[in-house]
Design an enzyme around this catalytic site. Structure first.
Site, PDB file in Angstrom:
ATOM      1  N   LEU A  13       0.854  -1.186   0.000  1.00  0.00           N
ATOM      2  CA  LEU A  13       0.000   0.000   0.000  1.00  0.00           C
ATOM      3  C   LEU A  13       0.890   1.235   0.000  1.00  0.00           C
ATOM      4  CD1 LEU A  13      -2.670  -1.046   2.662  1.00  0.00           C
ATOM      5  CD2 LEU A  13      -2.504  -1.670   0.229  1.00  0.00           C
ATOM      6  N   GLY A  14       0.951   1.910  -1.134  1.00  0.00           N
ATOM      7  CA  GLY A  14       1.787   3.091  -1.270  1.00  0.00           C
ATOM      8  C   GLY A  14       2.948   2.832  -2.211  1.00  0.00           C
ATOM      9  N   LEU A  15       3.185   3.783  -3.114  1.00  0.00           N
ATOM     10  CA  LEU A  15       4.270   3.628  -4.084  1.00  0.00           C
ATOM     11  C   LEU A  15       5.087   4.926  -4.161  1.00  0.00           C
ATOM     12  CD1 LEU A  15       5.335   1.396  -5.972  1.00  0.00           C
ATOM     13  CD2 LEU A  15       4.049   2.467  -7.836  1.00  0.00           C
ATOM     14  N   GLY A  19       7.736   2.850  -0.799  1.00  0.00           N
ATOM     15  CA  GLY A  19       7.029   1.774  -1.472  1.00  0.00           C
ATOM     16  C   GLY A  19       7.708   1.317  -2.747  1.00  0.00           C
ATOM     17  N   LYS A 207       7.526   8.963  17.562  1.00  0.00           N
ATOM     18  CA  LYS A 207       8.524   7.900  17.718  1.00  0.00           C
ATOM     19  C   LYS A 207       8.824   7.638  19.187  1.00  0.00           C
ATOM     20  CE  LYS A 207      10.466   9.139  13.243  1.00  0.00           C
ATOM     21  NZ  LYS A 207      11.528   9.878  12.517  1.00  0.00           N
TER      22      LYS A 207
END
Length: 441
Positions: A13-15, A19, A207
């Site tokens: 999911l995601g490019l 990705g 984080k």
């Protein structure tokens, strides 16, 4: 598991930067990955917001129907590298509920919904991995969850945002002011057009929440993290820091503390701080990240490397993907959420730290004693004082600058002291108040 030649079906999911690197590594290292896993990985589809055939991958892999992709019977593992919190959360929950293991690099999501996602993974008896959510390629999550599983972690502190570390490093090495260093970071691609998430500490706080949750077996969200940005750090602060044998870093600090009544609490906080030059974090410069873990038996461990970027982050994603795929092949499961400690969150007012206070004052007798009296009234012990005269553009004396460095004091005591100093008629301006970390004097 999908049964096409015992392949492990993967939906990405995601490019974007990450990705595209994940897909490239899966393709280019196919034989090595298959040997390490015990079965080949096969990308079944790539979820994108907008299908564009010019994406460098076979067009038939692209889809904007994320819900359908994660529901496919031939998908075993979902890799989420699209962000932000939504629609990623919805997609990951759907995948977990349908028995798919998930690998994610989404720090913002894990900082607010880790508990919900972990519960869904537990209910479905599948894996949820998120090494890439903190510090890019640097392996931090796995050492905390596995290598140190038999130890007691007492403190995790580090530089976990490359953009802010680059800016502060430039200010330190060149004498540039904040605005100039930020502009340079933007020109080099280190800073986003809107750098708020980085420079105001939101990224580092997400984080910190993840690290604290794992290190102290307690659910911590980004809302639990005390946060200050670094936009007010000045060139003058760096000059003072150098005179004190320090530099300035934006730190994420998570620690287990015990109050005067013996109650253990978790502290998670993000702020700019002076760091002694001999401390290992002081030499971490540019866009690099580093995390120092302190444990009762292991002592101090430091993890250093590239904390962002397409290829480094993809490396962490692939590490998780290999682990999840191995578990699919061998029938095992990775580490589950550990929240048994359920420690309360310590308010920032209870946290003891050393401080640096930089102020402009009137240049007349008795000023220093008046300033010192305000610290004494609140039992804030002074370790060092530096005073220098100031001159205006015409070369005439126009006041003095006083820099005070304290011994350890609580944040509440220091805040009261600074408020009282601001009310003194001899104090013209409080230029900056920074903490001093890496020393316990």
């Amino acid at each position: 598991m999908s049964d096409a030649k015992n392949e492990i079906g993967v939906a990405v999911l995601g490019l974007g930067n990450v990705g595209s690197q994940v897909v490239r590594i899966i393709e280019e290292s196919a034989s090595d990955l298959a040997a390490r896993i015990g079965a080949p990985l096969k990308v079944r589809g790539i979820g994108v917001r907008r299908v564009d055939t010019d994406r460098g991958v076979p067009a038939d892999l692209l889809t904007d129907n994320i819900e359908e992709l994660v529901s496919r019977d031939d998908v075993d593992i979902v890799v989420e590298v699209m962000g932000p919190v939504e629609p990623a959360r919805k997609a990951i929950l759907a995948a977990l509920e349908q028995g798919k293991s998930v690998v994610t690099a989404n720090k913002a999501l894990m900082a607010v919904s880790a508990g919900e996602l972990a519960a869904a993974a537990e209910s479905a008896h599948v894996d949820l991995y998120f090494e890439a959510a903190v510090a890019g390629a640097i392996p931090v999550i796995r050492p905390l969850t596995q290598s140190l599983a038999g130890d007691t972690v007492v403190r995790v502190a580090g530089i976990v945002n490359g953009t802010t570390n680059y800016i502060l490093s430039e200010m330190d090495s060149t004498g540039a002011d904040y605005a100039s260093a930020l502009a340079d970071a933007g020109a080099l691609g280190y800073a986003e057009a809107d750098p708020t998430a980085d420079v105001e500490g939101f990224d580092a706080a997400a984080k910190a929440a993840i690290l604290a949750s794992i290190a102290f077996h307690t659910r911590v969200t980004s809302d639990d993290v005390y946060r200050e940005g670094m936009t007010k750090v000045s060139a003058a602060d760096f000059a003072s820091a150098r005179a004190l044998g320090c530099t300035i870093k934006l730190l994420a600090i998570c620690e287990r503390i015990t109050d005067n009544e013996g109650q253990e609490r978790v502290s998670a906080r993000v702020y700019p701080a002076l760091v002694p030059l001999e401390h290992p974090l002081a030499s971490v410069n540019g866009a690099f990240n580093a995390v120092v873990v302190e444990a009762e038996a292991a002592g101090r461990l430091m993890f250093y490397g590239q904390g962002a970027g397409g290829a480094p982050t993809a490396s962490a994603v692939l590490g998780d993907l290999v682990m999840a795929a191995r578990n699919r092949v061998q029938g095992g499961r990775g580490p589950r959420e550990s929240k048994y400690a359920k420690l309360p969150i310590a308010p920032i007012g209870l946290i003891p730290t050393r401080y640096y206070v930089n102020m402009n004052v009137a240049d007349r007798p008795g000023v220093l004693s008046a300033v010192a009296a305000e610290f004494s009234k609140r039992e804030v012990s002074i370790a060092e004082v530096r005073q220098e005269g100031m001159v205006d553009e015409g070369g005439q004396r126009c006041g003095a600058r006083i820099v005070v460095v304290t011994h350890q004091a609580t944040d509440a005591a220091l805040s009261e002291t600074v408020a009282a100093l601001a009310d003194l008629d001899v104090v013209q301006d409080i230029n900056s108040v920074l903490r001093l970390e890496g020393t316990t004097e």
